[in-house]
Design an enzyme around this catalytic site. Structure first.
Site, short mmCIF file in Angstrom:
data_model
loop_
_atom_site.label_atom_id
_atom_site.label_comp_id
_atom_site.label_asym_id
_atom_site.label_seq_id
_atom_site.Cartn_x
_atom_site.Cartn_y
_atom_site.Cartn_z
N TYR A 142 0.82 -1.22 0.00
CA TYR A 142 0.00 0.00 0.00
C TYR A 142 0.85 1.27 0.00
O TYR A 142 0.42 2.31 -0.47
CB TYR A 142 -0.90 0.04 1.25
CG TYR A 142 -2.14 -0.77 1.17
CD1 TYR A 142 -2.11 -2.13 0.87
CD2 TYR A 142 -3.37 -0.19 1.44
CE1 TYR A 142 -3.26 -2.87 0.84
CE2 TYR A 142 -4.54 -0.94 1.41
CZ TYR A 142 -4.48 -2.27 1.11
OH TYR A 142 -5.63 -3.00 1.08
N LYS A 192 4.23 -14.99 3.84
CA LYS A 192 4.39 -15.82 2.64
C LYS A 192 5.90 -16.00 2.46
O LYS A 192 6.49 -15.66 1.42
CB LYS A 192 3.72 -15.13 1.44
CG LYS A 192 3.66 -15.97 0.18
CD LYS A 192 2.73 -17.17 0.26
CE LYS A 192 2.86 -18.03 -0.97
NZ LYS A 192 2.16 -19.34 -0.85
N ASP A 224 -1.71 -18.37 2.63
CA ASP A 224 -2.69 -19.20 1.90
C ASP A 224 -3.28 -20.26 2.84
O ASP A 224 -4.49 -20.50 2.84
CB ASP A 224 -2.07 -19.82 0.63
CG ASP A 224 -0.71 -20.44 0.84
OD1 ASP A 224 -0.14 -20.30 1.95
OD2 ASP A 224 -0.20 -21.09 -0.09
N ASP A 248 -5.73 -7.00 5.11
CA ASP A 248 -6.94 -6.48 4.47
C ASP A 248 -7.81 -7.64 4.00
O ASP A 248 -9.01 -7.70 4.26
CB ASP A 248 -6.53 -5.59 3.28
CG ASP A 248 -7.74 -5.03 2.56
OD1 ASP A 248 -8.69 -4.63 3.24
OD2 ASP A 248 -7.74 -5.02 1.30
N ASP A 252 -11.54 -9.36 5.84
CA ASP A 252 -12.84 -9.51 5.17
C ASP A 252 -13.32 -10.95 5.28
O ASP A 252 -14.51 -11.22 5.51
CB ASP A 252 -12.75 -9.13 3.68
CG ASP A 252 -13.07 -7.67 3.43
OD1 ASP A 252 -12.77 -6.84 4.31
OD2 ASP A 252 -13.61 -7.36 2.34
C1 IPM Z 1 -10.11 -1.41 4.58
C2 IPM Z 1 -10.44 -0.95 3.19
C3 IPM Z 1 -9.33 -0.03 2.72
C4 IPM Z 1 -8.04 -0.82 2.75
C5 IPM Z 1 -9.55 0.59 1.32
C6 IPM Z 1 -10.87 1.32 1.24
C7 IPM Z 1 -8.42 1.50 0.93
O1 IPM Z 1 -10.63 -2.02 2.35
O2 IPM Z 1 -9.99 -0.56 5.48
O3 IPM Z 1 -9.98 -2.62 4.78
O4 IPM Z 1 -7.78 -1.60 1.83
O5 IPM Z 1 -7.29 -0.66 3.72
MN MN Z 2 -10.57 -3.97 3.33
#
Ligand code: IPM
Ligand code: MN
Length: 357
Positions: A142, A192, A224, A248, A252
């Site tokens: 990032y 990784k 993974d 990230d 999720d």
């Molecule tokens: C998160 C989001 C952000 C990230 C995006 C919106 C830049 O997905 O906070 O997880 O990838 O950090």
């Molecule tokens: Mn995210």
């Protein structure tokens, strides 16, 4: 106590969910004798529309001068075609960087009342899920060098470099080990290292830090394999520490096991008590302005703010307990709705939680 909070409502459902979080905070203020002073600042798409940039300097200044920052969400299709450095997301990365928030704490817990919303089989989740992802937030791909160019043959190239320095790995690992000490005393360091140099450095440093925490069980795990283990046996994890991009993605995935992306709060912290608190979900432009969004992740982010930035653990517990009770009473927003439950709007959900406090 009096606390100054910079508020970035942002785009999409951002303003709706932040309003509910403020409602809950105000109730906490009333009950425990605190005043919370809010200053709205612009970031993301709304900042682009008004000032031409996703992160105005004024926003950075106000955030740095506050006791903490509350953020809804940024982004939306309207700004998707802008160049990377002018997209709403660049504002989010910019504020994380400007505030030096290297540690992103993302707890994922299966709330018993929501077990029905979890897509995994009961036999997989029977031992529950209660983990924290400690995501490095201002390094890796990032924030590494990036480049897009067309070569002399007309071929287009793009690259992002995933770079880490040893001290960056060390400080985030320490956050994870300190956290594990207050919880289940187990750390998985996710990398990784079978492929990436940055991961080999990560692993080396993680092992060094682990030596200072002999009371914490420590294990390396490849990313993974982690993704697979999360849906195979999620109960094995306590604290997971990992680099920015892996964190990230894994957060999720973990959120879905709790039933919905709409349930997971986060705290982004640096060296001091100043933090930025935001739900891990995005701006959900498809349901924006319809009073349908789930404000619980933002409300739970406020609980994290109370705990980490303001050292108000009793107040934080009160918010979390209120959320549990409202869910136990059967109230649900659309994203976590299941048969026999009562579907409520975003603002009704905020009212219900505030009433419980
Ligand atoms: C998160 C989001 C952000 C990230 C995006 C919106 C830049 O997905 O906070 O997880 O990838 O950090
Ligand atoms: Mn995210």
């Amino acid at each position: 106590m009096n606390k100054k909070i910079a508020v970035i409502k942002g785009d999409g459902i951002g303003p709706e969910i932040v309003n509910e979080a403020e409602k809950v905070l105000n109730k906490i203020g009333e009950k425990y004798g605190h005043t919370f002073e809010y200053t709205d600042v612009l970031m993301g798409g709304c900042a682009i529309d008004t000032t031409g940039v996703p992160l105005p300097q004024e926003t950075i200044d106000i955030c740095l001068a506050s006791d903490s920052v509350l953020l809804g969400a940024v982004g939306g299709p309207k700004w998707d075609t802008l160049p990377g450095n002018l997209r709403p997301e660049a504002g989010l990365l910019g504020i994380r960087g400007a505030m030096k928030l290297f540690a992103n704490i993302r707890p994922a817990k299966l709330i018993p009342a929501l077990a029905g919303a979890c897509p995994l089989k009961d036999e997989i989740t029977k031992n529950g899920l209660d983990l924290v992802i400690v995501r490095e937030l201002i390094g890796g791909a990032y924030f590494g060098e990036r480049d897009t160019h067309v070569d002399e043959n007309g071929v287009k190239h793009a690259s992002d470099s995933m770079a880490y320095a040893d001290y960056e790995v060390e400080r985030i690992c320490r956050v994870a080990f300190d956290m594990a000490r207050k919880r289940g005393k187990k750390v998985h360091s996710v990398d990784k290292a079978n492929v990436l140099d940055s991961s080999r450095l990560w692993r080396e440093v993680a092992h060094k830090v682990a030596k200072d925490y002999p009371d914490v069980e420590f294990q390396d795990i490849l990313v993974d394999n982690t993704a697979m283990q999360l849906v195979h046996n999620p109960a094995q994890f306590d604290v997971m520490v990992t680099e920015n991009l892996f964190g990230d993605i894994l957060s999720d995935e973990a959120s879905m096991i709790t039933g919905s992306l709409g349930m997971i709060p986060s705290a982004s912290l640096g060296e001091g008590s100043l933090g930025l608190y935001e739900p891990i979900h995005g701006s959900a432009p498809d349901i924006a302005g319809q009073n349908k969004a789930n404000p619980l992740a933002t409300i739970l982010s406020v609980a994290m703010m109370l705990r980490y930035s303001f050292d108000m653990s009793e107040e934080a517990d009160a918010v979390e307990k209120a959320v549990d009770e409202v869910l136990a009473d059967g109230y649900r927003t659309g994203d976590i709705m299941s048969e026999g439950m009562k579907c409520v709007t975003c603002s009704e959900m905020g009212d219900l939680v505030a009433q419980k406090i």
